[in-house]
Scaffold this motif. Structure first.
Motif: not given
Length: 63
Positions: A44-63
Protein backbone atom coordinates in the motif's frame (compact mmCIF):
# COMPACT_ATOMS: atom_id res chain seq x y z
CA UNK A 1 11.76 8.41 5.22
CA UNK A 2 12.02 5.61 2.63
CA UNK A 3 11.86 6.13 -1.13
CA UNK A 4 9.35 4.20 -3.20
CA UNK A 5 11.03 0.97 -4.26
CA UNK A 6 8.08 -1.38 -4.90
CA UNK A 7 6.96 -1.48 -8.54
CA UNK A 8 3.57 -2.24 -10.10
CA UNK A 9 3.46 -6.04 -10.28
CA UNK A 10 5.31 -6.38 -6.96
CA UNK A 11 2.85 -3.98 -5.33
CA UNK A 12 -0.21 -5.87 -6.60
CA UNK A 13 1.24 -9.22 -5.51
CA UNK A 14 2.01 -7.89 -2.02
CA UNK A 15 -1.48 -6.43 -1.58
CA UNK A 16 -3.22 -9.62 -2.76
CA UNK A 17 -1.01 -11.93 -0.70
CA UNK A 18 -1.27 -9.76 2.40
CA UNK A 19 -5.07 -9.54 2.09
CA UNK A 20 -5.41 -13.31 1.66
CA UNK A 21 -3.21 -13.99 4.68
CA UNK A 22 -5.19 -11.56 6.82
CA UNK A 23 -8.47 -13.13 5.74
CA UNK A 24 -7.05 -16.50 6.78
CA UNK A 25 -6.01 -15.05 10.14
CA UNK A 26 -9.46 -13.57 10.74
CA UNK A 27 -11.06 -16.90 9.82
CA UNK A 28 -8.88 -18.63 12.42
CA UNK A 29 -6.46 -20.60 10.23
CA UNK A 30 -3.51 -19.66 12.40
CA UNK A 31 -1.97 -16.80 14.29
CA UNK A 32 1.07 -16.88 11.97
CA UNK A 33 -1.15 -15.57 9.16
CA UNK A 34 -1.11 -12.11 10.77
CA UNK A 35 2.29 -11.80 9.04
CA UNK A 36 0.14 -10.68 6.08
CA UNK A 37 0.17 -7.19 7.60
CA UNK A 38 3.75 -6.72 6.37
CA UNK A 39 3.22 -7.34 2.63
CA UNK A 40 -0.09 -5.46 2.73
CA UNK A 41 1.44 -2.34 4.30
CA UNK A 42 4.54 -2.39 2.11
CA UNK A 43 2.35 -2.82 -0.97
CA UNK A 44 0.00 0.00 0.00
CA UNK A 45 2.81 2.43 0.81
CA UNK A 46 4.97 1.34 -2.13
CA UNK A 47 8.09 1.05 -0.05
CA UNK A 48 9.90 -1.90 1.51
CA UNK A 49 12.50 -1.22 4.23
CA UNK A 50 14.33 -4.47 3.42
CA UNK A 51 14.64 -3.43 -0.23
CA UNK A 52 16.11 -0.09 0.95
CA UNK A 53 18.68 -1.84 3.13
CA UNK A 54 19.68 -4.17 0.28
CA UNK A 55 19.65 -1.38 -2.32
CA UNK A 56 17.02 -3.20 -4.38
CA UNK A 57 14.05 -1.77 -6.29
CA UNK A 58 11.29 -3.14 -8.53
CA UNK A 59 10.18 0.33 -9.67
CA UNK A 60 10.70 1.13 -13.31
CA UNK A 61 13.48 3.57 -14.11
CA UNK A 62 12.39 7.17 -14.81
CA UNK A 63 14.09 8.89 -17.73
Amino acid sequence: MFANNVGGADKILRIVLGTLLLIGAIMGYGIWMWIGVIPLVTGLFGTCPLYSILGFSTCSMKK
